[in-house]
Design a protein around this motif. Structure first.
Motif, short mmCIF file in Angstrom:
data_model
loop_
_atom_site.label_atom_id
_atom_site.label_comp_id
_atom_site.label_asym_id
_atom_site.label_seq_id
_atom_site.Cartn_x
_atom_site.Cartn_y
_atom_site.Cartn_z
N LYS A 128 0.84 -1.19 0.00
CA LYS A 128 0.00 0.00 0.00
C LYS A 128 0.88 1.25 0.00
CE LYS A 128 -3.75 2.20 2.54
NZ LYS A 128 -4.60 2.15 3.73
N GLY A 129 1.92 1.28 0.77
CA GLY A 129 2.84 2.42 0.84
C GLY A 129 3.52 2.65 -0.51
N GLN A 130 3.93 1.53 -1.13
CA GLN A 130 4.58 1.64 -2.45
C GLN A 130 3.59 2.19 -3.50
OE1 GLN A 130 6.17 -2.25 -3.26
NE2 GLN A 130 7.96 -1.96 -1.94
N ALA A 131 2.36 1.72 -3.43
CA ALA A 131 1.35 2.19 -4.38
C ALA A 131 1.10 3.69 -4.18
CB ALA A 131 0.05 1.41 -4.21
N GLN A 132 1.04 4.10 -2.94
CA GLN A 132 0.83 5.52 -2.67
C GLN A 132 2.01 6.35 -3.16
OE1 GLN A 132 0.07 5.70 1.57
NE2 GLN A 132 -2.15 5.46 1.30
N ALA A 133 3.21 5.86 -2.97
CA ALA A 133 4.39 6.58 -3.43
C ALA A 133 4.40 6.69 -4.95
CB ALA A 133 5.66 5.88 -2.93
N LYS A 134 4.07 5.58 -5.64
CA LYS A 134 4.02 5.61 -7.10
C LYS A 134 2.92 6.55 -7.60
CE LYS A 134 6.27 1.34 -8.28
NZ LYS A 134 6.41 0.35 -9.28
N THR A 135 1.79 6.54 -6.92
CA THR A 135 0.69 7.42 -7.30
C THR A 135 1.13 8.89 -7.13
OG1 THR A 135 -0.95 5.78 -6.63
CG2 THR A 135 -1.71 8.05 -6.81
N GLY A 136 1.78 9.16 -6.05
CA GLY A 136 2.29 10.52 -5.80
C GLY A 136 3.28 10.94 -6.87
N GLN A 137 4.18 10.00 -7.22
CA GLN A 137 5.17 10.31 -8.27
C GLN A 137 4.47 10.59 -9.61
OE1 GLN A 137 7.74 6.89 -8.25
NE2 GLN A 137 9.02 7.67 -6.56
N ALA A 138 3.49 9.76 -9.95
CA ALA A 138 2.76 9.95 -11.20
C ALA A 138 2.02 11.29 -11.19
CB ALA A 138 1.78 8.80 -11.41
N MET A 139 1.43 11.62 -10.07
CA MET A 139 0.72 12.90 -9.96
C MET A 139 1.70 14.07 -10.14
SD MET A 139 -2.53 12.45 -9.51
CE MET A 139 -3.14 13.93 -8.78
N ASN A 140 2.85 13.97 -9.52
CA ASN A 140 3.85 15.04 -9.65
C ASN A 140 4.33 15.16 -11.10
OD1 ASN A 140 3.76 15.85 -6.98
ND2 ASN A 140 5.41 14.48 -6.33
N THR A 141 4.51 14.01 -11.75
CA THR A 141 4.94 14.02 -13.15
C THR A 141 3.89 14.71 -14.02
OG1 THR A 141 6.21 11.99 -12.83
CG2 THR A 141 5.62 12.55 -15.08
N MET A 142 2.62 14.37 -13.78
CA MET A 142 1.54 14.99 -14.54
C MET A 142 1.47 16.49 -14.28
SD MET A 142 0.24 12.70 -16.40
CE MET A 142 -1.40 13.12 -16.90
N LYS A 143 1.63 16.90 -13.03
CA LYS A 143 1.61 18.32 -12.69
C LYS A 143 2.76 19.04 -13.40
CE LYS A 143 -0.53 18.06 -8.12
NZ LYS A 143 -0.31 18.23 -6.67
N ASP A 144 3.95 18.43 -13.39
CA ASP A 144 5.11 19.04 -14.05
C ASP A 144 4.88 19.20 -15.56
OD1 ASP A 144 7.65 17.37 -11.98
OD2 ASP A 144 6.42 19.16 -11.62
N LYS A 145 4.30 18.15 -16.18
CA LYS A 145 4.03 18.23 -17.62
C LYS A 145 2.98 19.31 -17.92
CE LYS A 145 5.33 13.58 -19.00
NZ LYS A 145 4.90 12.34 -19.62
N ALA A 146 1.95 19.39 -17.10
CA ALA A 146 0.92 20.40 -17.30
C ALA A 146 1.51 21.80 -17.14
CB ALA A 146 -0.23 20.20 -16.31
#
Length: 139
Positions: free
Chosen positions: A14-32
């Protein structure tokens, strides 16, 4: 202990999934944000150079302005034509009025002449006509 081990692994996943989700969200925010920055740069470049990446917007504005100008010209031409037609109608009505007035005046004079003639004839028949009227009839 197996259940503790299972709980541990579940928590870890669960912690790993949350970390990956956070990373993906940050990547999307950076691209936007990058896309937003690039668009702002293009618009700033267009404003400074008068061209650039917004050429299609310039063409749209030109086309819109041309359509507005054409519509205004057509409205003005229609207004002028309507004014000409109204003036022509006014002149025709005035000519008709003058013609009708002349006919009415002539008819009125004829009616008055006939009435005077009838009145003279009645006076003559009744002997009420003066000597001047009798002298005219005899000649």
């Amino acid at each position: 202990m197996a259940s503790n081990d299972l709980s541990y692994r579940t928590g870890e996943a669960k912690g790993q999934a949350q970390a990956k989700t956070g990373q993906a969200m940050n990547t999307m925010k950076d691209k936007a944000q990058g896309t937003k920055d690039k668009a702002s740069e293009m618009m700033a470049s267009k404003d400074q150079t008068g061209g650039g990446g917004g050429g299609y917007m310039d063409k749209t504005c030109e086309t819109t302005q041309a359509a507005k100008d054409k519509a205004a010209a057509a409205a003005e031409a229609t207004k002028e034509k309507a004014s000409q037609v109204a003036e022509s109608g006014k002149e025709t009505a005035e000519a008709g009025k003058e013609k009708t007035g002349g006919i009415m005046q002539k008819t009125g004079e004829q009616v008055m002449g006939m009435a005077q003639g009838a009145a003279d004839a009645v006076k003559h028949t009744l002997g009420m006509a003066g000597e001047d009227a009798n002298a005219k009839r005899d000649h």
